[in-house]
Design a protein around this motif. Structure first.
Motif, short mmCIF file in Angstrom:
data_model
loop_
_atom_site.label_atom_id
_atom_site.label_comp_id
_atom_site.label_asym_id
_atom_site.label_seq_id
_atom_site.Cartn_x
_atom_site.Cartn_y
_atom_site.Cartn_z
N GLU A 31 18.07 3.02 10.66
CA GLU A 31 16.98 1.50 10.48
C GLU A 31 18.45 1.19 9.96
O GLU A 31 18.58 0.26 10.13
CB GLU A 31 16.26 1.74 8.59
N GLU A 68 18.94 -6.73 1.91
CA GLU A 68 17.73 -5.94 2.54
C GLU A 68 17.58 -5.42 1.06
O GLU A 68 15.90 -5.85 0.55
CB GLU A 68 18.15 -5.02 3.06
N HIS A 72 13.88 -6.70 -0.25
CA HIS A 72 13.22 -5.97 0.26
C HIS A 72 11.57 -5.82 0.24
O HIS A 72 10.46 -5.62 1.39
CB HIS A 72 12.80 -4.63 -0.80
N ASP A 74 9.74 -8.99 0.47
CA ASP A 74 9.36 -9.80 1.34
C ASP A 74 9.85 -10.08 2.79
O ASP A 74 9.61 -10.01 3.90
CB ASP A 74 10.28 -10.97 0.87
N LEU A 75 10.21 -8.88 3.00
CA LEU A 75 10.59 -7.82 4.55
C LEU A 75 9.41 -7.22 4.77
O LEU A 75 9.09 -5.81 4.09
CB LEU A 75 11.87 -7.57 4.71
N THR A 76 9.12 -7.14 6.17
CA THR A 76 8.09 -6.58 6.68
C THR A 76 8.73 -4.93 7.62
O THR A 76 9.72 -5.78 7.89
CB THR A 76 7.14 -6.64 8.08
N PRO A 77 8.01 -4.51 8.09
CA PRO A 77 9.38 -3.48 8.88
C PRO A 77 9.38 -4.19 9.82
O PRO A 77 10.94 -3.95 10.34
CB PRO A 77 8.11 -2.46 9.39
N MET A 78 8.94 -5.07 11.13
CA MET A 78 9.90 -5.63 11.32
C MET A 78 10.65 -6.96 11.75
O MET A 78 11.36 -7.36 12.12
CB MET A 78 8.45 -6.39 12.39
N GLY A 79 10.45 -7.30 10.32
CA GLY A 79 11.62 -8.64 9.81
C GLY A 79 12.55 -8.08 9.60
O GLY A 79 13.58 -8.08 9.43
N ARG A 80 12.87 -6.03 8.83
CA ARG A 80 14.32 -5.79 8.63
C ARG A 80 14.65 -5.20 9.46
O ARG A 80 16.13 -5.67 9.61
CB ARG A 80 14.03 -4.10 8.04
N ARG A 81 14.00 -4.78 10.67
CA ARG A 81 14.88 -4.97 12.22
C ARG A 81 14.76 -5.80 13.09
O ARG A 81 15.90 -5.90 13.08
CB ARG A 81 13.86 -3.94 13.04
#
Length: 218
Positions: A31, A68, A72, A74-81
């Motif tokens: 990540e 993050e 945390h 409020d974020l999707t995996p795509m959003g985190r990336r």
């Protein structure tokens, strides 16, 4: 001007309040990127002896993890990336980070991280590390861990009374150092022997012992 240099996961925990375990997990999952630096010529600061290289993260990774951590849920995996990539593209001193319609002000995160980083630098400056022994406050033979333990049960004023040669800055450095590099194994007592004995005396423990001894003699 002081700028945050790459830090270990343990140091990052001190700076942003995210657990060392979660920081290492983020690195292991890819990540965030890691920096691998040689241990030779570097202070130990809690790093396991014998390791040839030390795992660290840079400023972009540190700030990303701090934000993050707050967002945390409020974020999707795509959003985190996407958020991480936005940090990687950002200038180090940028006050905001954005991708698509998302935009966040990171001034407070930068300010808080830098403030903690300065405390960490001061702690390293005031604490002396030697192999095989507890780190001590420079210019003394007083364990930094012992002083930090006392801070859990005593005020700084009380600690200074127990250790008159220490300054407030030295005590605060010992506390910060211990927070960043916790003592392995059994912790030190949170009260000095003198104060613990004084508390027992106030409770009349010693009077009771003395009375019991005199009764036994009779």
């Amino acid at each position: 001007m002081i700028e945050i240099q790459p830090v270990t996961p343990r140091e990052a925990q001190f700076l942003i309040g995210m657990s060392e375990k979660d920081i290492n997990r983020a690195i292991d999952r890819g990540e965030v990127e890691k920096i691998s630096e040689p241990e030779e010529g570097m202070p130990v600061h809690g790093v396991e002896k014998g390791r040839r290289r030390v795992r660290k993260i840079g400023l972009s990774e540190l700030l990303f993890l701090a934000l993050e951590k707050q967002m945390h849920a409020d974020l999707t995996p795509m959003g985190r990336r996407k958020l991480y990539q936005a940090f990687k593209k950002n200038e180090a001193k940028a006050r905001t980070v954005s991708f698509g319609p998302f935009k966040a002000n990171i001034t407070e995160i930068q300010r808080n991280s830098l403030s903690k980083y300065k405390k960490l630098l001061d702690a390293k400056k005031n604490i002396l590390e030697e192999d095989g022994t507890d780190p001590v406050i420079k210019g003394t033979d007083i364990s930094a861990y012992r002083v930090a333990a006392l801070a859990q049960g005593q005020t700084i004023k009380e600690i200074k009374a127990d250790y008159p040669t220490l300054t407030e800055e030295q005590i605060e450095s010992a506390i910060a150092y211990t927070e960043a590099y916790p003592k392995p194994g059994r912790p030190y007592p949170v009260r000095s022997f003198r104060r613990a004995a004084g508390a027992l005396a106030e409770m009349g423990i010693f009077d009771a012992i003395e009375t019991g001894t005199e009764s036994a003699k009779e």
